[in-house]
Every structure is written in structure tokens, then in C-alpha cells.
Design an enzyme around this catalytic site. Sequence first.
Site, mmCIF file in Angstrom:
data_model
loop_
_atom_site.group_PDB
_atom_site.id
_atom_site.type_symbol
_atom_site.label_atom_id
_atom_site.label_comp_id
_atom_site.label_asym_id
_atom_site.label_seq_id
_atom_site.Cartn_x
_atom_site.Cartn_y
_atom_site.Cartn_z
ATOM 1 N N ASP A 1 -38.848 -19.678 -156.071
ATOM 2 C CA ASP A 1 -39.300 -18.302 -155.941
ATOM 3 C C ASP A 1 -38.215 -17.380 -156.486
ATOM 4 O O ASP A 1 -37.136 -17.241 -155.885
ATOM 5 C CB ASP A 1 -39.588 -17.983 -154.468
ATOM 6 C CG ASP A 1 -40.222 -16.613 -154.284
ATOM 7 O OD1 ASP A 1 -39.580 -15.612 -154.667
ATOM 8 O OD2 ASP A 1 -41.345 -16.542 -153.775
ATOM 9 N N ARG B 1 -48.439 -12.031 -154.077
ATOM 10 C CA ARG B 1 -49.439 -13.093 -154.120
ATOM 11 C C ARG B 1 -49.878 -13.464 -152.714
ATOM 12 O O ARG B 1 -49.052 -13.805 -151.868
ATOM 13 C CB ARG B 1 -48.876 -14.326 -154.831
ATOM 14 C CG ARG B 1 -49.895 -15.425 -155.055
ATOM 15 C CD ARG B 1 -49.307 -16.588 -155.804
ATOM 16 N NE ARG B 1 -48.272 -17.256 -155.023
ATOM 17 C CZ ARG B 1 -47.640 -18.355 -155.425
ATOM 18 N NH1 ARG B 1 -47.909 -18.854 -156.606
ATOM 19 N NH2 ARG B 1 -46.719 -18.918 -154.670
ATOM 20 N N ASP C 1 -36.967 -14.586 -154.029
ATOM 21 C CA ASP C 1 -36.102 -15.089 -152.953
ATOM 22 C C ASP C 1 -34.716 -15.441 -153.472
ATOM 23 O O ASP C 1 -33.709 -15.129 -152.832
ATOM 24 C CB ASP C 1 -36.729 -16.327 -152.302
ATOM 25 C CG ASP C 1 -37.900 -15.962 -151.386
ATOM 26 O OD1 ASP C 1 -38.048 -14.765 -151.044
ATOM 27 O OD2 ASP C 1 -38.684 -16.864 -151.042
ATOM 28 N N THR D 1 -55.055 -17.254 -150.919
ATOM 29 C CA THR D 1 -55.921 -17.237 -152.108
ATOM 30 C C THR D 1 -55.136 -17.383 -153.405
ATOM 31 O O THR D 1 -55.709 -17.680 -154.447
ATOM 32 C CB THR D 1 -56.699 -15.912 -152.175
ATOM 33 O OG1 THR D 1 -55.780 -14.822 -152.386
ATOM 34 C CG2 THR D 1 -57.479 -15.678 -150.893
#
Length: 209
Positions: free
Chosen positions: A200, A104, A203, A108
Site C-alpha cells: 500500500d 477504495r 501506508d 467492493t
Amino acid sequence: MSQLHIVDHPLIQHKLTKMRCVETGSKDFRELLDEISMLLGYEVTRDFPLSDVKIKTPITKMVGKEISGKKVAIVPILRAGLGMVNGLVTLLPVARIGHIGLYRDEKTHKPVTYYCKLPEDIDQRIVIVCDPMLATGGSASDAITMLKEKGCKSIRLMCLVSAPEGVKKLQEDHPDVDIYTAAVDEKLNKNCYIVPGLGDAGDRLFGTK
């Protein structure tokens, strides 16, 4: 319209709560994701077609059931999707595994493709796409589009936690693809993270920042 399957089995909800906890380290996070993926796999494969097979038990002859029809491919969306593969392979040891790499863009929030490697006969298989988080839905939608461009006609998406926005996008972009998830959370925040979510997934899975 695609079907949204919320798999709320007590074992899945129990393990998901532990995964959400900020104090859960990478080792436990990986193990829990592996276990939940296997449990979700039971539902993802629930409608697989069966055919009769004649066998002989130690006692007598009988007609049993075995999975028939198309073979299966498991396609994780890199990198977090890798954490869902082992659980599915435990159930489907002869499945072929493909990989689609998407990330990602931090500005944006849109997915960018950097890798795609799929079995040659992917178009002849039932494809299970894996990604722990269905947030905006952009990555999953793009991955499914890529698979359809390869000729895939039977695709289902398996994820851990979903946002309503991601579910809506998938159903609009791919109304023929069913979604299997352990939870649909409240919303996305301004950074497009699922709330309450679990942070995340990549992560936490790999111990990175």
C-alpha cells in the site's frame, strides 16, 4: 487509443527496486518517490510545445526556446498521490495544484470520492494526474472523468507501478489520456493489490497501517 509509456531509465528502475523492498522505511520511501517523480516528469513533459524567445547572453544575442502554450496543473489523487507532487513542482514551479480525494471500498474494491478542489482555470491547463499505483484503474478513471466534467481536454496520467488490468481499464475508459509509468507488473491478486507491487503506497509513504 492512449499511449502507454513505460519509463525504464536505469535510475528509475534502481530506485523502484529499493522502494519495492519491504525493509525500506517511510523516510527512504518518501525520498525515493520524490526522486522518481521528478525523473518521470521529464518524460511526461517531453512533448510540451516550445516557442522562440530572444535573449542576450553575457556574450551575444540569441534566440532560445521556452515552454509555450497552456499552463500546467498537477492533480494528485489523495492520499498517496501527494508523494509525487514535490518532484513535479521542482520541474514546474509555477504549476497550480489541485486535489482529488478517492479511497477504495474494502468490500467492493471500487473508488469512493470524498474531496475535490481544483484551480478555477483547470480547463485551460495541461493536467498531470498523479497516483503511485494503477491497480484496478477505478480511482484514476473516476478522477479523470471528474476533470473532463470540469472541461479539461489535455490530461495525462503519471504513476509508479501499474497492473495490466488498470492499464486496460484506463485505455478503454479514456482512450485520449496517455499513461506514464515506471513498470507494468504481473497482475492483481484477489485483494486487488498489484503483484509483485510494493504494498500500500499510502501506508508506506506516511507510516500508517
